[in-house]
Design an enzyme around this catalytic site. Structure first.
Site, PDB file in Angstrom:
ATOM      1  N   HIS A   1      50.202  39.088  35.696  1.00  0.00           N
ATOM      2  CA  HIS A   1      50.395  39.656  37.036  1.00  0.00           C
ATOM      3  C   HIS A   1      51.789  40.292  37.067  1.00  0.00           C
ATOM      4  CE1 HIS A   1      51.088  39.526  41.428  1.00  0.00           C
ATOM      5  NE2 HIS A   1      49.787  39.367  41.570  1.00  0.00           N
TER       6      HIS A   1
ATOM      7  N   ASP B   1      52.301  30.345  34.779  1.00  0.00           N
ATOM      8  CA  ASP B   1      52.070  30.843  36.132  1.00  0.00           C
ATOM      9  C   ASP B   1      50.715  30.281  36.560  1.00  0.00           C
ATOM     10  OD1 ASP B   1      51.197  32.271  38.286  1.00  0.00           O
ATOM     11  OD2 ASP B   1      51.505  34.260  37.400  1.00  0.00           O
TER      12      ASP B   1
ATOM     13  N   GLN C   1      46.464  30.935  39.695  1.00  0.00           N
ATOM     14  CA  GLN C   1      44.993  30.904  39.743  1.00  0.00           C
ATOM     15  C   GLN C   1      44.414  29.593  39.219  1.00  0.00           C
ATOM     16  OE1 GLN C   1      43.276  33.201  41.282  1.00  0.00           O
ATOM     17  NE2 GLN C   1      44.973  34.624  41.584  1.00  0.00           N
TER      18      GLN C   1
ATOM     19  N   CYS D   1      47.266  43.880  40.613  1.00  0.00           N
ATOM     20  CA  CYS D   1      48.676  43.685  40.210  1.00  0.00           C
ATOM     21  C   CYS D   1      48.760  43.377  38.719  1.00  0.00           C
ATOM     22  CB  CYS D   1      49.364  42.593  41.020  1.00  0.00           C
ATOM     23  SG  CYS D   1      49.421  42.926  42.769  1.00  0.00           S
TER      24      CYS D   1
HETATM   25  C1  LIG Z   1      48.303  35.082  38.351  1.00  0.00           C
HETATM   26  C2  LIG Z   1      49.146  35.374  39.556  1.00  0.00           C
HETATM   27  N1  LIG Z   1      50.464  35.234  39.493  1.00  0.00           N
HETATM   28  C3  LIG Z   1      51.266  35.474  40.529  1.00  0.00           C
HETATM   29  C4  LIG Z   1      50.756  35.883  41.734  1.00  0.00           C
HETATM   30  C5  LIG Z   1      51.684  36.160  42.862  1.00  0.00           C
HETATM   31  O1  LIG Z   1      51.510  35.238  43.894  1.00  0.00           O
HETATM   32  P1  LIG Z   1      52.233  35.443  45.305  1.00  0.00           P
HETATM   33  O2  LIG Z   1      51.857  36.824  45.762  1.00  0.00           O
HETATM   34  O3  LIG Z   1      51.657  34.388  46.152  1.00  0.00           O
HETATM   35  O4  LIG Z   1      53.679  35.292  45.109  1.00  0.00           O
HETATM   36  C6  LIG Z   1      49.387  36.073  41.866  1.00  0.00           C
HETATM   37  C7  LIG Z   1      48.808  36.593  43.108  1.00  0.00           C
HETATM   38  O5  LIG Z   1      47.782  37.222  43.118  1.00  0.00           O
HETATM   39  C8  LIG Z   1      48.557  35.790  40.755  1.00  0.00           C
HETATM   40  O6  LIG Z   1      47.235  35.931  40.822  1.00  0.00           O
END
Ligand SMILES: Cc1ncc(COP(=O)(O)O)c(C=O)c1O
Length: 406
Positions: free
Chosen positions: A121, A198, A201, A364
């Site tokens: 992401h 991270d 998900q 993203c």
């Molecule tokens: C894999 C992953 N990492 C990071 C994020 C970012 O999360 P946030 O927008 O809640 O900060 C997302 C959001 O879609 C995500 O799917």
């Protein structure tokens, strides 16, 4: 006893809403999940019976608020199997990764390397690019396989003695693929690198035993894990947090302030400058407690039944193509697909007219889209409260799109 999806659905008021005459088939949980009554009640209790600032007042309401806030930290820590003092509340998952990139990044030297993957992401790419411009670090990237998994066969050749951190999505927000954490940790150890996952998900699909994973940093977002918006979590090993300088300065994160010099509070307060998102943190604590009480063996089996049902249904639709792992092994209930000749946004728009909410676009993850030369995909992301009716409604909508838009 089989998993009682009806009982789970009953805890989410929004699922019984009728919007513009249509039921809610919510399959956009990867963007934001829905919130159960237990979480709504916890936030309401704070707002109506214990609202005050935390960690500073001596009056009863301030003490009540502080107790609730610190109890939320304990709930999150229990969900992850770690010590409460290693839990830092942040504004979100993105904020947590930026914190690590800034504060752990401050310990790195020009020429040190961070290893990411092609499916990350943007929030696990851009903070490292900012660090690269600030501190002269280098970024390496693990490619993905044709079925949308991080290609760990390439990992050994990308590691160097300068690799300080491997930072990867625990589960891809585009393909649902889960990374083989054991293999990553073993490879990282061979060069003395740290590992960050991270978990945006992964966290919405049940408790995680971080000590057994052997990673060094873990982040996730409250709003994807049945909690409120505006709250996220960074977990890091105590010795790492101890070594890291603050990210932001202000109230609460200090030991002593003079104009000549300021000393820092110990973690986690060192990283929680200013008034934190108190209600959202309390809501996230309740979400973690709610998740711990769920039957995840049953929920996971239910989720995989829905994934199989969805993949079987899509494979019967002329022009529909799956993007990501074809099977159920090492995956979570996120499924991306393409409908040949139809833009994913048009698919999503058609689905909306059937009451079905999905996400369409690059998710993203533009480097991943570039790798496969795609504008985007249509993404179905499920939660334990989804049911076969949601998948059937989606398949009806996709069949309609295939008939009318191609
Ligand atoms: C894999 C992953 N990492 C990071 C994020 C970012 O999360 P946030 O927008 O809640 O900060 C997302 C959001 O879609 C995500 O799917």
């Amino acid at each position: 006893m089989s998993f009682d999806v009806g009982a789970v659905r009953g805890q989410f008021p929004i699922l019984s809403e009728i919007i513009d005459g249509k039921p809610v088939h919510y399959l956009d949980n990867g963007a934001s999940a829905q919130t159960p009554i237990a979480v709504l009640d916890a936030v309401r209790t704070y707002e109506t019976t214990g609202r005050a600032n935390v960690l500073r007042g001596v009056h009863r309401l301030a003490e009540r608020a502080t107790d609730a806030y610190e109890h939320a930290r304990v709930e999150v820590a229990t969900f992850l199997g770690v010590a409460p003092m290693e839990i830092v509340f942040t504004g979100g998952c993105t904020a947590a990764i930026n914190l690590v990139a800034y504060s752990y990044g401050a310990l790195l030297k020009p020429g040190d390397r961070i290893l990411l993957s092609e499916l990350e992401h943007h929030s696990n790419i851009v903070p490292w690019q900012l660090l690269r411009s600030r501190a002269g670090i280098e970024i390496d990237m693990i490619p993905v396989t044709v079925d949308g998994r991080i290609d760990l066969k390439k990992l050994p050749s990308l590691l160097t003695s300068r690799t300080k951190l491997i930072s990867l999505a625990h589960v891809s927000n585009v393909t649902g693929a889960m990374v083989d954490v054991g293999a990553v940790v073993a490879a990282a150890k061979s060069v003395g690198a740290k590992v960050m996952l991270d978990g945006a998900q992964r966290a919405p699909h049940g408790p995680i035993d971080l000590p057994s994973l052997g990673v060094d940093f873990y982040v996730f977002a409250g709003h994807k894990a049945y909690g409120p918006n505006g709250i996220g979590v960074l977990w890091a090993k105590a010795e790492l947090l101890d070594a890291m300088p603050p990210f932001m300065g202000g109230g609460s994160m200090i030991g002593r302030v003079t104009f000549a010099e300021t000393t820092w509070a110990p973690p986690p307060r060192r990283f929680e400058a200013g008034t934190p998102p108190i209600g959202p943190a309390i809501g996230l604590g309740a979400a973690c407690k709610w998740m711990r009480a769920l039957d995840w063996m049953g929920a996971h089996a239910h989720e995989m039944t829905m994934v199989q049902h969805l993949m079987d249904g899509l494979q019967k639709i002329d022009g529909a193509r799956l993007f990501g792992p074809a099977g159920l092994q090492n995956r979570y209930p996120v499924v991306s697909f393409l409908l040949d000749g139809v833009h994913p946004h048009d698919v999503a728009q058609t689905l909306d007219s059937f009451g079905v909410a999905v996400r369409a676009g690059h998710h993203c993850a533009q480097p991943l889209m570039d790798r496969f030369d795609l504008d985007g995909t249509t993404r179905v992301s499920m939660a334990p409260y989804n049911d076969g009716g949601d998948i059937d409604a989606l398949l009806t909508g996709v069949r309609h799109a295939a008939r009318t838009l191609r």
